[in-house]
Design an enzyme around this catalytic site. Structure first.
Site, PDB file in Angstrom:
ATOM      1  N   SER A  51       0.815  -1.219   0.000  1.00  0.00           N
ATOM      2  CA  SER A  51       0.000   0.000   0.000  1.00  0.00           C
ATOM      3  C   SER A  51       0.852   1.275   0.000  1.00  0.00           C
ATOM      4  O   SER A  51       2.031   1.256   0.329  1.00  0.00           O
ATOM      5  CB  SER A  51      -0.921   0.014   1.223  1.00  0.00           C
ATOM      6  OG  SER A  51      -1.661  -1.178   1.316  1.00  0.00           O
TER       7      SER A  51
HETATM    8  N1  SAH Z   1      -0.749  -5.027   3.927  1.00  0.00           N
HETATM    9  C1  SAH Z   1       0.012  -5.394   2.741  1.00  0.00           C
HETATM   10  C2  SAH Z   1      -0.648  -4.983   1.438  1.00  0.00           C
HETATM   11  C3  SAH Z   1      -1.932  -5.640   1.233  1.00  0.00           C
HETATM   12  S1  SAH Z   1      -2.456  -5.903  -0.432  1.00  0.00           S
HETATM   13  C4  SAH Z   1       1.422  -4.847   2.809  1.00  0.00           C
HETATM   14  O1  SAH Z   1       1.760  -4.154   3.749  1.00  0.00           O
HETATM   15  O2  SAH Z   1       2.201  -5.156   1.891  1.00  0.00           O
HETATM   16  C5  SAH Z   1      -3.835  -6.918   0.019  1.00  0.00           C
HETATM   17  C6  SAH Z   1      -3.449  -8.332   0.368  1.00  0.00           C
HETATM   18  O3  SAH Z   1      -4.615  -8.988   0.859  1.00  0.00           O
HETATM   19  C7  SAH Z   1      -2.975  -9.149  -0.831  1.00  0.00           C
HETATM   20  O4  SAH Z   1      -1.728  -9.710  -0.581  1.00  0.00           O
HETATM   21  C8  SAH Z   1      -4.070 -10.208  -0.975  1.00  0.00           C
HETATM   22  O5  SAH Z   1      -3.588 -11.446  -1.461  1.00  0.00           O
HETATM   23  C9  SAH Z   1      -4.573 -10.321   0.440  1.00  0.00           C
HETATM   24  N2  SAH Z   1      -5.900 -10.899   0.586  1.00  0.00           N
HETATM   25  C10 SAH Z   1      -6.985 -10.735  -0.217  1.00  0.00           C
HETATM   26  N3  SAH Z   1      -8.036 -11.418   0.247  1.00  0.00           N
HETATM   27  C11 SAH Z   1      -7.627 -12.047   1.386  1.00  0.00           C
HETATM   28  C12 SAH Z   1      -8.268 -12.917   2.323  1.00  0.00           C
HETATM   29  N4  SAH Z   1      -9.542 -13.296   2.171  1.00  0.00           N
HETATM   30  N5  SAH Z   1      -7.533 -13.359   3.367  1.00  0.00           N
HETATM   31  C13 SAH Z   1      -6.232 -12.989   3.530  1.00  0.00           C
HETATM   32  N6  SAH Z   1      -5.572 -12.186   2.658  1.00  0.00           N
HETATM   33  C14 SAH Z   1      -6.266 -11.712   1.601  1.00  0.00           C
END
Ligand code: SAH
Length: 216
Positions: free
Chosen positions: A66
């Site tokens: 992000s």
């Molecule tokens: N917080 C992260 C960025 C998040 S991007 C950082 O600091 O880098 C959003 C992430 O959520 C992605 O990696 C995606 O694969 C994950 N995601 C999406 N749906 C999800 C779910 N149901 N459970 C766990 N992770 C999920």
């Protein structure tokens, strides 16, 4: 250096969005973490030269790390305490978990894309963020064995607040979650759980996140 410049840009963004945030500056401890955590360790090799740009970057598998400003305001809104236990849905690179790590007692983070979860787990261990536990799985259901949590942060966009996460939030706890349609803008919501378990949501500002996936 580049990280200090990034911190300066976050401060400028916060001032520019003060009417949404209801403040002109974020918590100093949060800003100290933004100034300390090595974001370049959390991005792929080909993105390292952009690591301190104040914008999201691709981390593969269609996912992103992000924007630093967004990481900072979401962290600030959780109002964390040194003894807090926090749940994150969406580990991604592990960067947000690393920021949380220095502010609280324990971080529990769930990633649904296995290679991302495993890589983040290794990376966080290598960098010494040893109060972070990473699990590969569907974060929609939370982490029952470790619940309840003082704070929950969802770093992917959801169409609704997952009921298991509502349940796993302590009374007096805070959840920050982008809610809205996939691929369009969502609203960043601050959800607080009041006495008797009543949830109160406040819209903070429009944001854009990758969607929550999974089988629910
Ligand atoms: N917080 C992260 C960025 C998040 S991007 C950082 O600091 O880098 C959003 C992430 O959520 C992605 O990696 C995606 O694969 C994950 N995601 C999406 N749906 C999800 C779910 N149901 N459970 C766990 N992770 C999920």
């Amino acid at each position: 250096m580049a990280r200090q410049q990034m911190v300066g840009e976050i401060k400028d963004n916060v001032r520019a969005t003060r009417f949404y945030l209801d403040k002109t500056a974020l918590d100093e401890k949060v800003m100290r973490m933004m100034a300390t955590v090595p974001r370049h360790e959390f991005v792929p090799e080909d993105a390292k030269r952009f690591a301190y740009d104040n914008r999201p970057l691709s981390i593969g598998y269609g996912q992103t790390i992000s924007q630093p400003y967004i990481v900072a305001i979401m962290t600030d809104l959780l109002d964390l305490q040194p003894n807090s236990r926090v749940l994150e849905l969406g580990t991604g690179s592990g960067y947000q978990a690393a920021i949380l790590s220095g502010l609280v007692k324990e971080v529990y983070t769930i990633e649904i894309v296995e290679p991302l979860g495993l890589a983040a787990k290794k990376r966080l261990a290598r960098l010494g963020y040893d109060n972070v536990s990473v699990k590969v799985g569907d974060g929609y259901y939370g982490w029952e064995e470790q619940a309840p949590f003082d704070a929950i942060i969802v770093t992917a966009a959801a169409s609704h607040i997952p009921p298991p996460l509502k349940q796993q939030l302590k009374v007096g706890g805070r959840m920050i979650i982008p809610v809205g349609t996939m691929f369009l803008t969502q609203q960043l919501l601050l959800v607080t759980k009041e006495d008797k378990g009543k949830l109160v949501s406040k819209q903070i500002l429009p944001v854009r996140f990758v969607p929550v996936t999974g089988g629910h």
